[in-house]
Structures are given as structure tokens and as C-alpha cells.
Motif scaffolding. Sequence first.
Motif: not given
Length: 465
Positions: A48-51, A178-183, A256-259, A306-310
Motif C-alpha cells: 500500500i505504502i509504495g510509490g 526491511v523496506s517497510t521499516v525503512l520507509k 490498511t489502518a496503519g497505512a 528513503a522513497a527509493l527504498v520504499s
Amino acid sequence: MQVTGTAPPPAPATGPLGAPAEEPGGSATKHARRFGLPVATALVMGNIIGGGIFLLPASVAPYGTVSLVALGILTVGAITLALVFGRLAQRDPRTGGPYVYAREAFGDFAGFLAAWAYWITTWVSNAALAVAAVGYLDVLVPVSHHRWTACLAALVIQWLPALANFAGTRWVGAVQLVSTVLKFVPLLLVAVGGLFFFDPDKLGPFNAGGGSPIGAVSASAALLLYSYLGVESAAVSAGEVRDARRNVGRATVIGTAGAALVYLLGTVSVFGTVAHDSLVKSTAPFSDAVNAMFGGTWGGWAVALAALVSMTGCLNGWTLLSAQTPYAAARDGLFPAAFTRRRRGVPTVGVGVTVVLSSLLTVYNFMAGSAHVFEVLVLVTTFTATVPYLLATAAQLHHLASGRRDEVDGRRLVRDAVIAAVAAGFSIWLVAGAGYAAVYQGVLFLFVGILVYAVMAGRRRRAEG
């Protein structure tokens, strides 16, 4: 927890065309590992929380702050979809998500239509994500001065997550976690820190387009829906989730709620820290927000990284999903049998075909030279995503209506029916908001799918004698 509706039939060991249910060795290989609740939640949140969140504040800025109203409505709709998918996964926790639910309720053609539309959504979405990622890469390394340089960068960004998928589900899960935590670092920085720098004068007009407010809400919501694509992630990969009947629903709702919380705070903060005229032209709005908050460019660079990692993590998860639905359909003889081939827990043919198609679409869009590539791709995926969403909610309504009274809790029946009806209405509204061009292009994709279904159904009937 009591489940309404009838119990699903057991998953077949093989598809009608002799497709194997699992790869030899299945999940026993060291690279294939089932997801627990934390990884399943990370898969939902990561997809969900991507680009979308990193670029869409600029995409909806031309509509004005009315888009914040759209985001609020969209959040309610996304949570209702999450609840519907959670209930459906309780009933049938097999890999495939909307495809499985639609086929069980309405038959092969509905199932195929859900699988086909969802598959289109995934690889078109991957192309859109890559385009968004290039905008942030340009903050770190200038690549957009020539469209072919930008195109090459977009292709590399797509293929790296594909390689992680080829390495197996163990690597997919690790990259996703890892990417979810970093983003969350830049998102929380802007979402929370931006509130302390909030300037109402930067918000701009409520309805910047000057048209109907309702039309502006629908149009901006169609773009914003892209930010919530992925709510079904755990359901689509249910076969890879431990204790799926319990964990899929939890992961879907929690993710979904967190996003949603991050989205609402982050978008409000960007609107209040970047001047409206600048935001409309921005290619990296979160970087611009951090630069506006702290001055200089270092913050923008950090957010861009960070956005690229996400986005890479999001592509990692979406690449897996893009292969799971065709895999489930192929097991039932509704997609070519090649899509059933798995290695290290991942349907490798599906991954390969998807990344090739998204790469071709990326090249085409850069060849066309459109200045609004991201918006065009987003609107197409908005329409195609509503097809499996609508079929899934219809399947839930079907099960609730056909369930025997002695098996249904009356209070839960009413609640689930209301949630499913809201989710269905929400999906229909999004089709209207996508616009004529997106619906036109999306319908063309669906019509091609009908021809594919005709061929596959004919082959299946011949194989069955």
C-alpha cells in the motif's frame, strides 16, 4: 470465529490441465518459507505504502484541498474492502484472493475476469511505480535530463525486485520487512514533523479546478486510489501465510489502518508545508516538504533515498502478487499451464512475464513522451483494480444472501452485509471517477482477456473430454 456462507471445496491437487498444485519440494526448500503475521502485515503495508504516497500529493494538488476530503472517503472505503477481504479469506484461505472468491461464487468466467483484471493491475502498477521512483532518483542522480536515461533507470528499478523474487519467498519476505521499516522514517518525519511547520496560507484554494466539488472529489479519489492498491495483498498470497484463516484478516485490517493513518497525516503535512503553486509542479513533493521544513537540500536527499527504498520494496511485493493470481488461475486451467511453474515458493514464469510486460509498457510510455505518464497509468490501474474488488464484494454479498440461517449469526450478517455493500458502492464510484479515457483503455484490456478466456476454456473442455 463463526464464518457465514458455505464451506469451500478443498483445493485440487492438480489443475484440470494437469498443472501441478505445487512445485516439487514445495515449501520444503530453504528459500521457500511461509509468512507469519508480521511479514503478512508488512506485505500489506509495504504494497500500500509504495510509490503512490510519495508522488500523489503533487498529482492531486491541481484539484485543491478538496482532495483531502476524497482521501478521507477513500480511507473509509479502503477499510471496508480490508474487512471484506478478511472475511473472504476466513472462508477460503487459498492463494489467489479475488480470483478464488469470484470463481467460487460465480463460476469460471467471473473468476477469470477477476484474475485477468488483477493481473493487468499489477504489471501496469509496476510500470507506474517505476516512473514515480525515477522522479525521486533524479533528486539524487540527475537522470531525467534525457527520456532514455530516465527510461533505463525505470527498467533497472523494476528488474531488481524481480531478481529478489526469483531468489525465493525467503528473500521476498526479508526485503519486504526491511523496506517497510525503512520507509516509515521519512513518512513519519513529514507526517508528524510537518504538523509543526504547517502554514494554512500554503494550502491553496479548496476547489482549484473550479468545477463541481463532487466531480473534483471523484476525480482526485480516482488518482488517490492508487495509494491504496495492495489492500488485498495478504488475501492474494493466503497460501503462503501461516494460519491464513486467522492471520490474513488481521494483517489486512492492521496494514490498511496503519497505512491510512500515515497517508492522512502525510498528505495534510505536505499540503501545509509546500506552497500550492510549487506543489502542482513538484516531482518529489515529500523531498520538497522536508526542504521547506528545515531548509537546504540535505533533507530532500534523505527523503528521496528513503522513497527509493520504499518503492523498491513495494515493487518487490507487487511482483510477487503479479505472479500469484495467474498461478491460481492456471491451476484451474484458466491461464496457460506455464504459469504454474514454481521455484523456491515463487511462480517464476508469472514473475518473468509480468516484469517483461511492465518493462515494455514503460518503454512505450517514455517513447510517447507524455508529461503525465504516472497519472495515465494510475487511472488505468484504478479502473482495472475495481473489477476484482467489485467481484470480491459481490461474492461476499452472494455468500451472505445464500447462507443457511442456522449457520449465520444475525448480528454479524447485518454488519457484514452493510460493509460489503459499502465496499461495492465504493468500487462503482471509483469507476466513475477514473474518467472516460481510463475506462476506455481498461475495457480494451478486458476485451482482450475475453478472447484469452475463450481459448483457455476451449482447451479445458477438450482436455476434460
